[in-house]
Design a protein around this motif. Structure first.
Motif, PDB file in Angstrom:
ATOM      1  N   ALA A  30       1.949  -9.134  30.135  1.00 20.45           N
ATOM      2  CA  ALA A  30       2.660  -7.859  30.235  1.00 20.45           C
ATOM      3  C   ALA A  30       1.671  -6.817  30.737  1.00 20.45           C
ATOM      4  CB  ALA A  30       3.247  -7.442  28.889  1.00 20.45           C
ATOM      5  N   GLY A  31       1.763  -6.431  32.000  1.00 19.36           N
ATOM      6  CA  GLY A  31       0.710  -5.648  32.617  1.00 19.36           C
ATOM      7  C   GLY A  31      -0.473  -6.549  32.927  1.00 19.36           C
ATOM      8  N   ALA A  32      -1.684  -6.013  32.776  1.00 21.23           N
ATOM      9  CA  ALA A  32      -2.874  -6.820  33.080  1.00 21.23           C
ATOM     10  C   ALA A  32      -3.227  -7.776  31.950  1.00 21.23           C
ATOM     11  CB  ALA A  32      -4.062  -5.899  33.368  1.00 21.23           C
ATOM     12  N   HIS A  33      -2.653  -7.564  30.768  1.00 19.20           N
ATOM     13  CA  HIS A  33      -3.063  -8.319  29.587  1.00 19.20           C
ATOM     14  C   HIS A  33      -1.924  -9.176  29.049  1.00 19.20           C
ATOM     15  CE1 HIS A  33      -6.520  -5.701  29.737  1.00 19.20           C
ATOM     16  NE2 HIS A  33      -5.775  -4.633  29.540  1.00 19.20           N
ATOM     17  N   LEU A  34      -2.288 -10.259  28.366  1.00 22.47           N
ATOM     18  CA  LEU A  34      -1.296 -11.050  27.662  1.00 22.47           C
ATOM     19  C   LEU A  34      -0.723 -10.241  26.508  1.00 22.47           C
ATOM     20  CD1 LEU A  34      -3.238 -14.448  27.406  1.00 22.47           C
ATOM     21  CD2 LEU A  34      -1.579 -13.769  29.160  1.00 22.47           C
ATOM     22  N   VAL A  35       0.503 -10.558  26.105  1.00 23.54           N
ATOM     23  CA  VAL A  35       1.111  -9.873  24.959  1.00 23.54           C
ATOM     24  C   VAL A  35       0.205 -10.006  23.737  1.00 23.54           C
ATOM     25  CG1 VAL A  35       3.070  -9.884  23.368  1.00 23.54           C
ATOM     26  CG2 VAL A  35       3.462 -10.121  25.831  1.00 23.54           C
ATOM     27  N   ARG A  36      -0.334 -11.202  23.509  1.00 22.89           N
ATOM     28  CA  ARG A  36      -1.262 -11.385  22.374  1.00 22.89           C
ATOM     29  C   ARG A  36      -2.460 -10.465  22.471  1.00 22.89           C
ATOM     30  NH1 ARG A  36      -5.775 -14.223  22.622  1.00 22.89           N
ATOM     31  NH2 ARG A  36      -5.024 -15.589  24.290  1.00 22.89           N
ATOM     32  N   GLU A  37      -3.041 -10.359  23.652  1.00 22.26           N
ATOM     33  CA  GLU A  37      -4.211  -9.495  23.827  1.00 22.26           C
ATOM     34  C   GLU A  37      -3.872  -8.037  23.548  1.00 22.26           C
ATOM     35  OE1 GLU A  37      -6.498 -12.161  27.264  1.00 22.26           O
ATOM     36  OE2 GLU A  37      -5.089 -10.577  27.851  1.00 22.26           O
ATOM     37  N   ARG A  38      -2.656  -7.630  23.888  1.00 22.76           N
ATOM     38  CA  ARG A  38      -2.255  -6.252  23.629  1.00 22.76           C
ATOM     39  C   ARG A  38      -2.148  -6.001  22.122  1.00 22.76           C
ATOM     40  NH1 ARG A  38      -0.875  -4.453  28.733  1.00 22.76           N
ATOM     41  NH2 ARG A  38      -0.706  -2.389  27.810  1.00 22.76           N
ATOM     42  N   TRP A  39      -1.607  -6.973  21.371  1.00 23.53           N
ATOM     43  CA  TRP A  39      -1.547  -6.834  19.917  1.00 23.53           C
ATOM     44  C   TRP A  39      -2.960  -6.846  19.317  1.00 23.53           C
ATOM     45  CZ3 TRP A  39       2.046  -5.301  16.647  1.00 23.53           C
ATOM     46  CH2 TRP A  39       3.398  -5.384  16.991  1.00 23.53           C
TER      47      TRP A  39
END
Length: 389
Positions: A30-39
């Motif tokens: 989602a964007g430049a980052h994985l959803v997990r990375e955003r969390w």
């Protein structure tokens, strides 16, 4: 006080095709980052586990936390939904169990020390959080518009010098080259947003890179115009490419327009594969997935292509096409709007065998220096069994 982080996938549904049952949904970009990375950024801690479908236990991709079935979680902890892409950092969380909400919709839970989360807390105190709600895979496309520019501004800073014969349209400070190799003749356009190239990226002459654009580590850009996209690691890409998400390890090295699309890992698009991303009526795109009709509400939407799918040369993908994992399209020029997982040919009348699929994997993954070990074989075998059940 530090918090533990757990991610929880939604129940499998047509809106999450073609990735439901293939990978934990928090491993989508989602964007430049994985959803997990955003969390993980939101909470300030790496995820301890992902609660997902039982057959995904042992998911072998490097860097992914253990995948488990849902279980009680002792506090202090945050349980975040894979259907939400947070932005920024978590607000102050109360010392009582809380629901994390966005626009009135629950997107996670927080439990303090001494408490245990055992499932949804419908009556808990609500704490509003910022981010992008994901109703399905198709919402990863507008997520680019909402998240990518902001992500890239956070990745700017020190940059390698560009070759003299490159051209920058816009602010040169919005080009970040992190140990990437850029040939003379490349054009960077930062008028609408930054362009960030990660370590090991190669960009060949004649490429035109228009921000906001993120290119992940070790990806090769071999030419053409590319704009408004997030391209994961170890891909080979050539424009024309617009507003598209690559999870990584995919190949689109030939001419052919791909726009407003999501490509899973190990996808290979044959030369001249073209996506349509706009209906003749300019109306909202509807998806059809195994008989289910989904109203996306999006005017622009190309194709959603699952992991390990392949297209033959000259394949035409209509607006809102969904291609299942492992499918191989080579019968006819225009693909159906829905291609089932492991379809052999593309019409759905014939299915690739489990052994045939794994044999292809054995040939493909080593080309990106990825070993096919017993854990990978077992994971892909379970995936095949679940998708063809």
């Amino acid at each position: 006080m530090s918090l533990a982080l757990y991610l929880i996938d939604p129940d499998p549904a047509p809106s999450w095709a073609p990735f439901a049952g293939v990978r934990p949904l928090c491993e989508l970009r989602a964007g430049a980052h994985l959803v997990r990375e955003r969390w993980e950024t939101f909470v300030g801690a790496e995820a301890s586990a992902i609660f997902a479908l039982p057959h995904l236990a042992g998911f072998p991709e490097p860097g992914v936390p253990p995948v488990e079935t849902r279980r009680p979680v002792p506090g202090p902890a945050v349980i975040g939904s894979s259907t939400f892409a947070p932005r920024g950092l978590a607000p102050h969380l109360p010392d009582v169990p809380a629901r994390l909400t966005h626009g009135g919709i629950t997107v996670g839970w927080a439990v303090p020390g001494g408490a245990t989360w055992t499932g949804p807390l419908s009556q808990a105190q609500a704490v509003e959080v910022q981010g992008v709600l994901l109703r399905g895979v198709y919402d990863l496309i507008p997520a680019l518009e909402h998240l990518l520019r902001e992500d890239l501004l956070g990745l700017l800073g020190e940059s390698d010098a560009l070759p003299r014969a490159t051209t920058v349209i816009g602010d040169p400070a919005w080009v970040a080259v992190h140990e990437a190799a850029v040939e003379p003749g490349v054009v960077f356009d930062t008028t609408a947003g930054p362009v960030v190239l990660e370590s090991g990226v190669e960009v060949k002459a004649s490429a035109r890179l228009e921000g906001p654009l993120w290119v992940g580590a070790n990806t090769r850009v071999v030419g053409g115009p590319i704009r408004g996209s997030a391209i994961g690691p170890w891909c080979v890409v050539r424009g024309e490419l617009a507003a598209t998400v690559f999870l990584g390890y995919a190949n689109k090295s030939h001419d052919g327009f791909v726009g407003h699309s999501v490509l899973g890992r190990w996808v290979n698009l044959g030369a001249g594969t073209i996506t349509s991303n706009l209906k003749n009526t300019y109306g909202p795109v509807r998806l059809g997935v195994a008989g289910a009709k989904l109203e996306t509400g999006h005017m622009f939407l190309g194709s959603l292509i699952g992991d390990h799918a392949k297209t033959a040369i000259g394949t035409l993908l209509g607006t809102g096409t969904v291609v299942g994992a492992g499918a191989s399209l080579f019968e006819g020029v225009r693909a159906p709007k829905y291609v089932p997982p492991f379809s052999w040919g593309g019409t759905g009348s014939e299915r690739m065998t489990r052994e045939g699929f794994l044999a292809i994997v054995e040939r493909v993954l080593p080309r990106r220096n990825v070993a096919v070990d017993d854990a990978t074989r077992a994971d892909l075998g379970r995936m095949y069994d679940w998708l063809t059940r």
